[in-house]
Design a protein around this motif. Structure first.
Motif: not given
Length: 374
Positions: A343-346, A323-326, A329-331, A16-17
């Motif tokens: 911060r969430i990409a859409i 992140n650690a639990q996979r 990612y990227g929020i 979601f980065g």
């Protein structure tokens, strides 16, 4: 910590980065099949030139680019274009509308050039820009979507006759509507909405911008380094190639994404983006620990959503766990803002269903109390 998460809350894809964005992994399978006939090929040869031409043609369709506008591709990413504007498009004065980290970096790039003057009209972080009259400017800059803050400036400013309007559309192009007939330079990198890798820029130039390039290049005493010479970018663009050797994988991923987006059409892409944005902002508004960062609803981005989190929650601990639990990612919020924020990409490839699961997963984790601030 031991937390048992219901499978129904786990997004199918964890990415979601805000860039590089969610790349379609099926494209890599297609690339493997075409690899012997594409990878390792000179960018002056037909296979790569056809790829560049395909990108130019599909961009013209998707973005409704006027026929007399040039579309060029180049190495260096959008950050290079910051310098190219000041060096090769500005006669004497440029006015920058600043509303966050990246629009500020653009202004700083212009301010470093000693033979032009650069003015900044600054909006507070989280606020959109409000255009002002400026008779001095021969170039005015505008940021369609400020990636750092999630502010969307979709209403273009009017500029005086003879002044160029340059728009940084890096995290908005392809998903936020923009009337290119009012724009002289529209540029972006493909690692956001267009689901490719970094290092490439796309610049769409009006006839007025092309004429300005020729004018500035012949101005006495002007220094334009070869790597930032718009004339070379334009001449290579007409030949469906880049001046310097590009990353062919980046071009391939970009081309495949453009095909998918043109299959559904820009109107559908924009509508889907609106649905995703509505999901995230309503989630924040209905929550007792979240608040949309951008107060002005019309300025809330439909590509990058920023959400403030209550100080009672340790966001860094939460995102580190995800992140650690996979799982996700990227929020993380943009580091330069220094806020307790998500911060969430859409972007187009991020599924609405996965965004729904993301919001439910975060609610579930917060409810455990494991991420409360100390």
């Amino acid at each position: 910590m031991a937390i048992t998460i219901p499978d129904a809350l786990i997004p199918a894809d964890p990415r979601f980065g805000c860039g590089p964005s969610l790349i379609n992994l099926d494209d890599l399978t297609q690339l493997a099949a075409r690899g012997p006939h594409l990878l390792g090929t000179s960018h002056r040869k037909l296979p790569v030139r056809q790829l560049c031409g395909e990108i130019q043609e599909n961009l013209r369709t998707l973005l409704n680019v006027p026929e007399d506008y040039a579309i060029v591709l180049g190495n260096g990413g959008a950050t290079l274009v910051f310098d190219m504007v000041g060096l090769g498009l500005v006669k004497s004065h440029i006015t920058h509308y600043v509303c966050g980290e990246f629009s500020q970096k653009w202004h700083q790039a212009s301010a470093r050039i000693p033979w032009i003057t650069a003015q900044a009209v600054v909006a507070e972080n989280g606020q959109p820009n409000v255009p002002q009259a400026d008779a001095r400017a021969d170039v005015v800059t505008w940021t369609l979507n400020e990636t750092s803050t999630g502010v969307m400036n979709s209403q273009l400013p009017h500029v005086a006759e003879g002044c160029l309007l340059a728009v940084d559309a890096t995290s908005g192009a392809g998903q936020i509507a923009c009337d290119l007939s009012r724009v002289d330079l529209f540029f972006f990198s493909p690692q956001k909405v267009f689901a490719s890798e970094g290092g490439l820029f796309v610049a769409i130039l009006s006839p007025a911008a092309q004429a300005r390039i020729a004018e500035v290049a012949t101005t006495a005493g002007r220094y334009i380094p070869v790597f930032a010479d718009w004339r070379l970018a334009l001449s290579n663009g007409k030949q469906q190639q880049t001046y310097n050797t590009p990353a062919t994988v980046t071009l391939f991923l970009f081309a495949e994404q453009l095909k998918r987006m043109n299959q559904v059409g820009f109107a559908a892409v924009e509508r889907q983006a609106g649905e995703k944005a509505q999901l995230i902002y309503q989630w924040a508004q209905n929550s007792d620990y979240l608040t949309p960062y951008v107060e002005n609803e019309a300025a809330r981005s439909t590509t990058v959503c920023t959400v403030d989190v209550s100080d009672a929650i340790n966001v860094e601990k939460l995102t580190d766990y995800l992140n650690a639990q996979r799982l996700v990612y990227g929020i993380e919020g943009y580091r330069g803002l220094g806020r307790n924020q998500l911060r969430i990409a859409i972007f187009h490839n991020i599924a609405l269903e996965d965004l729904q699961k993301l919001t439910q997963l975060i609610d579930f984790l917060v409810a455990t109390g494991e991420f409360n601030a100390a």
